[in-house]
Design an enzyme around this catalytic site. Sequence first.
Site, mmCIF file in Angstrom:
data_model
loop_
_atom_site.group_PDB
_atom_site.id
_atom_site.type_symbol
_atom_site.label_atom_id
_atom_site.label_comp_id
_atom_site.label_asym_id
_atom_site.label_seq_id
_atom_site.Cartn_x
_atom_site.Cartn_y
_atom_site.Cartn_z
ATOM 1 C CE LYS A 112 -4.288 -2.448 1.017
ATOM 2 N NZ LYS A 112 -4.177 -3.647 1.236
HETATM 3 C C1 LIG Z 1 -4.364 -4.950 0.415
HETATM 4 C C2 LIG Z 1 -3.833 -5.816 0.292
HETATM 5 C C3 LIG Z 1 -3.780 -7.119 -0.247
HETATM 6 C C4 LIG Z 1 -5.059 -6.902 -1.274
HETATM 7 O O1 LIG Z 1 -4.811 -6.224 -1.994
HETATM 8 P P1 LIG Z 1 -6.081 -5.951 -3.520
HETATM 9 O O2 LIG Z 1 -5.467 -4.643 -3.594
HETATM 10 O O3 LIG Z 1 -7.083 -4.956 -2.531
HETATM 11 O O4 LIG Z 1 -6.632 -6.788 -4.285
HETATM 12 C C5 LIG Z 1 -3.066 -8.311 -0.434
HETATM 13 N N1 LIG Z 1 -1.993 -8.038 0.897
HETATM 14 C C6 LIG Z 1 -1.519 -7.719 1.344
HETATM 15 C C7 LIG Z 1 -0.650 -7.617 2.372
HETATM 16 C C8 LIG Z 1 -2.079 -6.112 1.679
HETATM 17 O O5 LIG Z 1 -2.075 -4.896 2.271
#
Ligand SMILES: *Cc1c(COP(=O)(O)O)cnc(C)c1O
Length: 463
Positions: A112
Amino acid sequence: MRYISTRGTAPELDFEEAVLTGLARDGGLYVPAEIPRMSPDEIAALAGLSYEEVAFRVMRPFLGDALDDETFRGIIARAYAPFGHAARAPLVQLGPDHFLLELFHGPTLAFKDFAMQLIGQLFQTLLDRNGRRVTIVGATSGDTGSAAIEAFRGLGNVDVFILYPHGRVSEVQRRQMTTPTEDNVHAIAVDGDFDDCQSAVKAMFNDMDFRDAVSLAGVNSINWGRVLAQVVYYFSAATSLGAPHRPVSFTVPTGNFGDIFAGYVARAMGLPIERLVAATNQNDIIHRTLQDGSHRKTGVSPTISPSMDIQVSSNFERVLFDVYDRDGAAVARLMDELRDEGGFDLSQGALSRLQEVFASGRASEEETLASIARTLETATELLCPHSAVGVKVGEEHLADGVPMITLATAHPAKFPDAVEQATGQRPALPPRMADIFERPERVTRLANDLEAIKAHIRGNIRA
Ligand SMILES: *Cc1c(COP(=O)(O)O)cnc(C)c1O
């Protein structure tokens, strides 16, 4: 560059407004009216460049005249400077044709950070220029909130309030939200679950008086700027393994479908991606949809990979828009059906078009733990449970001669309990953040009461 809504009736916006607005007024999501293409020569020229330079060349065509080149380069430089690895998104090899793209070297140890760090700097520049300020309010089950607080801390034109469910995030996630000392960032522990936090945020966006009074803005995963930032590492990884001269495939641990949709955009831009494999945990709505075209919600069950415990994958709407020939009315009908009847069936044509690009698989809790243990043994790589879901499904989709790149979405130290359960080892935080357990925490605990939350926000913005 014009942006249009997936439901066809909201006004077209330019890049700046699409990023600052988030959700379209007809309930849809903004997508570019046309995806810019890169030629094979332009793609080949990315090999060996710094991550920041790849980011500039890949994202630049989506901006139109929103920013001049020098300003945009400055934004990118500031966004990725806090990362703890010079390559930003390094690749490691797991097996003969299997690679891991480590996306967890950012300041809060999850992928993120790639998008949120960029959005923070983008907001600051765009708002400064127009003398505007905004209040960002978001709900989190852990990773998004910590990344947002980290990205916006200390920025002059933005106040940030993050709602998380009291007692239901990991200690590292909580401390990442409660230990920053800047007075423009606020962690709110709500006595409720994640859905309570999310519905409070939705209610604030639907309260037009409140929305205008505080200049509310959103940075959840449907924000176009977040998707765009994630397109970059598909290019950096693929070109370092020989693209465009040889195709590659990606496996993506999937929840809200934002990260894998960024791969779809990279492919539409001309990057030769053979397959995009969606990997889910037992909350497998996306896997089921890609198998038989039936998109049906079931209850969310908690797993050891909590950031993928999702039953409404918001960004899936963006790919539906494409496979329904960009017919906004058709997408709006499907979304109404999802809301009113809990699901819908894809047309045969739409399903076959999805299956030309996407494959999928799922991992149970036991398979996830086994994947962590096995990868430590065979490749000396310690995986977080989300990445372990990806590696397990990625292994099932290896094809001769096509490198598979699995995305590692969080650092194992962010989810130490699951990793210890699988391996007996408790992963350590990187040294640069090891003092997080000593820093004082600052958090406001509030009842699950919309009026109390709104009053707290109004009382704490620096207008
Ligand atoms: C947000 C997240 C995901 C999923 O990603 P999306 O874009 O929502 O499909 C997978 N792994 C981690 C560690 C995340 O923080």
